[in-house]
Write a protein that holds these residues in place. Structure first.
Motif, PDB file in Angstrom:
ATOM      1  N   GLU A 182      97.668  99.803 107.642  1.00  0.00           N
ATOM      2  CA  GLU A 182      97.527  98.505 108.303  1.00  0.00           C
ATOM      3  C   GLU A 182      98.285  97.392 107.591  1.00  0.00           C
ATOM      4  OE1 GLU A 182      94.144  99.121 105.419  1.00  0.00           O
ATOM      5  OE2 GLU A 182      95.089 100.288 107.028  1.00  0.00           O
ATOM      6  N   ILE A 183      98.663  97.587 106.332  1.00  0.00           N
ATOM      7  CA  ILE A 183      99.376  96.526 105.610  1.00  0.00           C
ATOM      8  C   ILE A 183     100.880  96.613 105.827  1.00  0.00           C
ATOM      9  CG2 ILE A 183      97.577  96.514 103.850  1.00  0.00           C
ATOM     10  CD1 ILE A 183      99.510  97.888 101.956  1.00  0.00           C
ATOM     11  N   LEU A 184     101.354  97.615 106.566  1.00  0.00           N
ATOM     12  CA  LEU A 184     102.798  97.769 106.775  1.00  0.00           C
ATOM     13  C   LEU A 184     103.393  96.554 107.484  1.00  0.00           C
ATOM     14  CD1 LEU A 184     105.387  99.516 106.736  1.00  0.00           C
ATOM     15  CD2 LEU A 184     104.625 100.516 108.897  1.00  0.00           C
ATOM     16  N   SER A 185     102.650  95.965 108.398  1.00  0.00           N
ATOM     17  CA  SER A 185     103.185  94.853 109.190  1.00  0.00           C
ATOM     18  C   SER A 185     103.504  93.638 108.335  1.00  0.00           C
ATOM     19  CB  SER A 185     102.189  94.467 110.286  1.00  0.00           C
ATOM     20  OG  SER A 185     100.940  94.096 109.723  1.00  0.00           O
ATOM     21  N   PHE A 186     102.909  93.504 107.155  1.00  0.00           N
ATOM     22  CA  PHE A 186     103.187  92.366 106.288  1.00  0.00           C
ATOM     23  C   PHE A 186     104.465  92.553 105.474  1.00  0.00           C
ATOM     24  CE2 PHE A 186      98.624  92.401 107.011  1.00  0.00           C
ATOM     25  CZ  PHE A 186      98.396  91.092 107.399  1.00  0.00           C
ATOM     26  N   TRP A 187     104.941  93.788 105.392  1.00  0.00           N
ATOM     27  CA  TRP A 187     106.156  94.084 104.631  1.00  0.00           C
ATOM     28  C   TRP A 187     107.326  94.481 105.529  1.00  0.00           C
ATOM     29  CZ3 TRP A 187     105.914  93.221  99.444  1.00  0.00           C
ATOM     30  CH2 TRP A 187     104.638  93.062  98.913  1.00  0.00           C
ATOM     31  N   PHE A 188     107.030  94.747 106.767  1.00  0.00           N
ATOM     32  CA  PHE A 188     108.068  95.190 107.698  1.00  0.00           C
ATOM     33  C   PHE A 188     107.889  94.451 109.029  1.00  0.00           C
ATOM     34  CE2 PHE A 188     108.542  98.117 111.380  1.00  0.00           C
ATOM     35  CZ  PHE A 188     109.925  98.103 111.460  1.00  0.00           C
ATOM     36  N   GLN A 189     108.963  93.824 109.467  1.00  0.00           N
ATOM     37  CA  GLN A 189     108.975  93.142 110.761  1.00  0.00           C
ATOM     38  C   GLN A 189     110.258  93.552 111.475  1.00  0.00           C
ATOM     39  OE1 GLN A 189     106.681  91.202 112.188  1.00  0.00           O
ATOM     40  NE2 GLN A 189     105.266  91.288 110.438  1.00  0.00           N
ATOM     41  N   SER A 190     110.109  94.248 112.589  1.00  0.00           N
ATOM     42  CA  SER A 190     111.276  94.769 113.295  1.00  0.00           C
ATOM     43  C   SER A 190     111.890  93.688 114.179  1.00  0.00           C
ATOM     44  CB  SER A 190     110.885  95.972 114.156  1.00  0.00           C
ATOM     45  OG  SER A 190     111.995  96.426 114.907  1.00  0.00           O
ATOM     46  N   THR A 191     113.169  93.417 113.945  1.00  0.00           N
ATOM     47  CA  THR A 191     113.943  92.530 114.819  1.00  0.00           C
ATOM     48  C   THR A 191     115.151  93.261 115.378  1.00  0.00           C
ATOM     49  OG1 THR A 191     115.236  91.699 112.950  1.00  0.00           O
ATOM     50  CG2 THR A 191     113.227  90.499 113.523  1.00  0.00           C
ATOM     51  N   ASP A 214     116.739  92.278 106.139  1.00  0.00           N
ATOM     52  CA  ASP A 214     115.622  91.329 106.170  1.00  0.00           C
ATOM     53  C   ASP A 214     114.395  91.892 106.870  1.00  0.00           C
ATOM     54  OD1 ASP A 214     117.169  89.486 104.835  1.00  0.00           O
ATOM     55  OD2 ASP A 214     117.903  88.534 106.671  1.00  0.00           O
ATOM     56  N   ASP A 215     114.596  92.901 107.718  1.00  0.00           N
ATOM     57  CA  ASP A 215     113.445  93.504 108.402  1.00  0.00           C
ATOM     58  C   ASP A 215     112.551  94.263 107.436  1.00  0.00           C
ATOM     59  OD1 ASP A 215     114.556  92.450 110.620  1.00  0.00           O
ATOM     60  OD2 ASP A 215     114.970  94.350 111.628  1.00  0.00           O
ATOM     61  N   PHE A 216     113.187  95.026 106.548  1.00  0.00           N
ATOM     62  CA  PHE A 216     112.418  95.879 105.636  1.00  0.00           C
ATOM     63  C   PHE A 216     113.167  95.969 104.310  1.00  0.00           C
ATOM     64  CE2 PHE A 216     109.653 100.000 105.745  1.00  0.00           C
ATOM     65  CZ  PHE A 216     108.855  99.458 104.752  1.00  0.00           C
TER      66      PHE A 216
END
Length: 871
Positions: A182-191, A214-216
């Protein structure tokens, strides 16, 4: 009154009593408020230092204070994590974003101790359990911004320890993401925008995929350091494995990796490491580490081309170790990846960018004429096969290089392709983009393995005049048979499905074959140590054959009768590889010793394949059985008491035990080749009367230089002094101090020492100096030490030295190859070798024939009715 007051002050001391002490203050170690106050003081001191105006002329003391305060904060955070709740200091650090001040101190100072202390603060916060900093977007952005400035900007000079601390922190975050998806979304944001892929394709970009660090950024920083050695590489590789494992729980991450350039970076990294390997390679052992089995022959350590790099050089071994470690990392990624689309995209990049664009062109451009390029390619492919374990990766590599056609009935029956899940539209579009970008401008320039594949390269090099090329090709062939048997049987040996209606071999024919091959063993050289060597070979072959028979249940024994894989295919004597092996066998005595070691290993690898029938090439073809018209054995009196079923069963048993007539024309192919070698050796015995004693001395020398166990014999007595010859069937007692390990035959040990080019052993020649005395004793026809000569007797006649005797040339007649051409190394079509070279090859040949006898016997014992007809 005054006096009374004074007495009142003194009275307590007169009686020896003390006034009651004040209660001691309660310990402050467990007081959250005290811990918070202490943390605030350190933080405010750090904040004041950071807010001071900079003075470049006097920054030294301030930097030392920054370093000290940061270390103090990191220590307080770790103490707070271990202290009892509530953790007010951690709550204060979270609400006030203390880490941003630490990051600002590190980035502004450009001082490595300050940077290292700031990383320690972040590591302490990540390890804390009370406040989940990993679920904080500001924390993640602050940390990634700091790390990227430090290790990507190029303006910071940091040592290995600091970089290791950073990679350890990134690894810890990856491990947390693995355990807490569940913490992946705070370190990875797909654009990612997949539609941009079409733009890249039209512009013919060199890299396939969208680069969006910048995404990951965590993923990119790990993948940039997977090639590093030591702890940095270990942290990067393991952390990246955890990222790929998270693809099975995040659709966004799965699609992002498929659309990104991460697979391209991995495939290009593997290609870059392969390109570091030398194009021309020499597999000749250097003089300093030449194994004794090669030193006692005509082995040359001089390479014809100075441009060829030695496989034993430190530079080559370092590059090879790095390449193979990254290949192992590929396997680990495929094993940990939980997404079928990501896994298939990685395999597509491995095939198109590595196999098609790099490995196959190097195979196509190699040649044995330049004495190095084909040796290099064959050696590299062998090393890859020996290190590969992942079935998809191995199958994709060999299916492409061998040009295996799944539509062919015989090949489709032999090849078991790993099951692949259906492709998603994203992976299909990704593969099409990859193929479009790598396609040549002119379609006529495209070269596929259907025109020239790995089998063609192997066959060309087996028939080469360069012994290194022959050795490398044979080594790859045996590796193919041992590591990927299904593909080897379908492509290298060209097998045909065997009908169950074929005539089965009989136990009588097996007894005859064992007897004839045993006669060949004793014709080469007969002595008492053969039985001990054979008993160990039996154990080795049994383990190798039983390992191929699957168990029907975890507690059951291998049952080849139920498995049905034994004897499924026939190998024609006209097979190209078999004919090439037969040609090499006919020149066994003049071949290089390392070539003979690889040759025998290849033949044994073929013979150990339980799917192959041995008809006509190692055993008598059952269709050529012919029996005498004799009445057979007379009927026994007890046979009259048998009923019809028992009598029929006994008659069938007798029928299967009948020995067919032995015909030289119908003898197995290998028997004919070895028999011809035995006849050649008989001719040498005429020219060298004490040849058998020299062979015995050579065995003793090889045994003395071995660190494991005796080669075939151990300190045998003189054959001249023995009143009786020891029977081959009687197993003698091993001598004291020399016990043979049944786990590996002596010939296999010789192969490992002389032929294992991947990990060369250091074998000093110092150990072979003393055994020369043993060989010197055999020059006069006796294996015992001659008595000391008396001074009253005349001196003995002069005898040639050991070196002169062993260096004399032995000439062999020319041999015709399978294509009718004469195999020769001289102008008059004669083959020559020194007696020293011949002796070593005789020892190798004799144990090889022993291995063949063991294979025949153990296959029949383990496979039973699937191998020979018992009744």
């Amino acid at each position: 009154m005054t006096r009374n007051n004074n007495m009142r002050r003194i009275t307590p001391w007169i009686g020896g009593t003390h006034a009651p002490n004040k209660p001691t203050p309660k310990t402050t170690a467990n007081d959250p408020q005290v811990r918070l106050a202490r943390f605030k003081r350190s933080y405010h001191s750090l904040l004041q230092l950071c807010n001071r105006p900079r003075n470049p002329a006097n920054e030294g003391p301030i930097l030392q204070q920054l370093h000290s305060h940061l270390d103090r904060i990191a220590l307080l955070i770790r103490e707070e994590s271990r202290a009892p709740a509530p953790h007010l200091s951690l709550q204060f650090a979270s609400s006030n974003q203390v880490y941003t001040v630490c990051a600002r101190a590190a980035t502004v100072s450009h001082n490595e101790p300050v940077v290292q202390s700031s990383i320690a603060v972040y590591a302490a916060l990540v390890d804390s359990e009370e406040e989940d900093f990993l679920s904080s977007a500001p924390f993640a952005k602050s940390l990634m911004r700091l790390v990227r400035k430090v290790i990507e900007s190029g303006t910071y000079l940091i040592n290995v320890d600091t970089e290791t601390a950073i990679l350890e922190l990134l690894f810890t975050i990856s491990a947390k993401i693995r355990l807490q998806p569940e913490i992946l979304s705070f370190w990875f944001q797909s654009t990612a925008k997949p539609e941009l892929e079409d733009v890249f394709i039209r512009e013919k970009k060199s890299f396939v995929g969208i680069t969006q660090k910048d995404d990951f950024p965590l993923c990119y920083m790990l993948i940039d350091r997977v090639h590093h050695e030591g702890r940095i590489g270990d942290f990067a590789r393991t952390g990246l494995l955890y990222i790929f494992e998270a693809t099975g729980r995040s659709v966004d991450l799965e699609e992002w990796i498929v659309s990104s350039d991460i697979p391209t970076l991995m495939a290009s990294g593997l290609g870059a490491l392969y390109s570091q390997l030398s194009r021309e390679l020499s597999i000749l052992h250097p003089d300093a580490t030449l194994p004794a089995v090669l030193a006692m022959s005509d082995y040359s350590t001089t390479h014809a081309r100075a441009t060829a790099e030695s496989v034993f050089s430190e530079r080559h071994q370092g590059h090879m170790a790095t390449f193979l470690s990254y290949l192992a990392f590929w396997q680990d990624v495929l094993d940990h990846c939980k997404s079928g689309d990501v896994k298939q995209t990685l395999l597509d990049h491995f095939q198109i960018l590595f196999l098609q664009q790099l490995l196959y062109p190097s195979l196509l451009q190699s040649s044995d004429t330049d004495a190095g390029s084909s040796v290099a390619v064959l050696t590299y492919i062998t090393a890859m096969l020996e290190s590969l374990e992942h079935p998809d990766l191995m199958h994709m590599m060999l299916a492409y290089l061998l040009a295996v056609d799944g539509g062919n009935s015989a090949k489709a029956d032999a090849v078991d392709s790993p099951a692949k899940p259906p492709r998603s539209p994203t992976t299909l579009r990704r593969r099409q983009s990859l193929m479009l970008l790598t396609a040549p401008k002119d379609p006529d320039d495209a070269v596929e393995p259907t025109l020239f594949n790995l089998v063609d390269l192997i066959m060309n090099n087996i028939s080469s005049k360069n012994s290194q090329s022959v050795f490398a090709a044979l080594k790859l062939t045996s590796t193919l048979l041992n590591r990927q048997k299904s593909l080897a049987l379908s492509a290298v040996l060209k097998v045909q499905s065997a009908k169950r209606s074929l005539v089965a071999r009989t136990t009588g024919a097996l007894d005859l074959e064992l007897e004839k091959f045993t006669e060949l063993v004793t014709s080469l050289h007969e002595h008492y140590g053969l039985e001990d060597a054979y008993s160990g070979l039996i154990d080795d072959m049994r383990l190798a054959i039983e390992a191929q028979v699957p168990l029907t249940s975890p507690t059951s024994q291998p049952d080849p009768q139920k498995d049905g894989t034994a004897g499924r295919y026939r190998l024609s004597p006209d097979d190209h590889l078999l004919r090439a092996l037969r040609s090499l066998s006919r020149t066994f005595f003049t071949n290089s010793v390392d070539v003979n070691l690889a040759l025998t290993q290849t033949i044994i690898s073929i013979a150990l394949c339980i799917e192959l029938r041995l008809d006509s090439w190692l055993a008598i073809d059952p269709t050529s059985y012919s029996f005498s018209n004799g009445s057979g054995s007379p009927q026994k009196p007890w046979q009259t008491y048998l009923d019809k079923e028992e009598d029929a069963a006994f008659a069938a048993l007798q029928q299967a035990a009948r020995r067919p007539a032995w015909s030289d024309d119908d003898a197995p192919m290998l028997y004919q080749a070895i028999k011809a070698l035995s006849l050649e050796l008989d001719d040498v015995r005429i020219a060298v009367p004490n040849l058998d004693q020299l062979i015995l001395g050579r065995k003793n020398m090889l045994q003395a230089t071995s660190l494991d166990a005796p080669l075939i014999s151990s300190d045998p007595p003189s054959l001249i002094g023995s009143p009786t010859q020891v029977s081959f069937l009687d197993v003698p007692k091993p001598s004291k101090g020399h016990r043979r390990s049944p786990s590996q035959s002596s010939l296999a040990r010789g192969r490992n020492k002389a032929a294992n080019i991947g990990s060369p052993h250091s074998a000093s020649l110092a150990g072979s100096q003393a055994p020369e005395q043993a060989e010197d004793r055999h020059l006069n026809g006796s294996s015992t030490v001659p008595p000391t000569q008396s001074i009253f007797l005349p001196p003995p006649p002069e005898t040639p030295s050991t070196t002169d005797v062993l260096m004399q040339e032995v000439t062999f007649p020319s041999v015709k190859a399978e294509d009718g051409q004469v195999i020769s190394t001289t102008l008059n079509n004669e083959r020559k070798a020194s007696l020293n070279h011949l002796l070593t090859n005789v020892v190798v040949l004799q144990e090889f024939v022993l291995e063949l006898v063991a294979v025949l016997q153990v296959r029949a014992s383990v496979l039973g009715e699937q191998e020979v007809k018992l009744v």
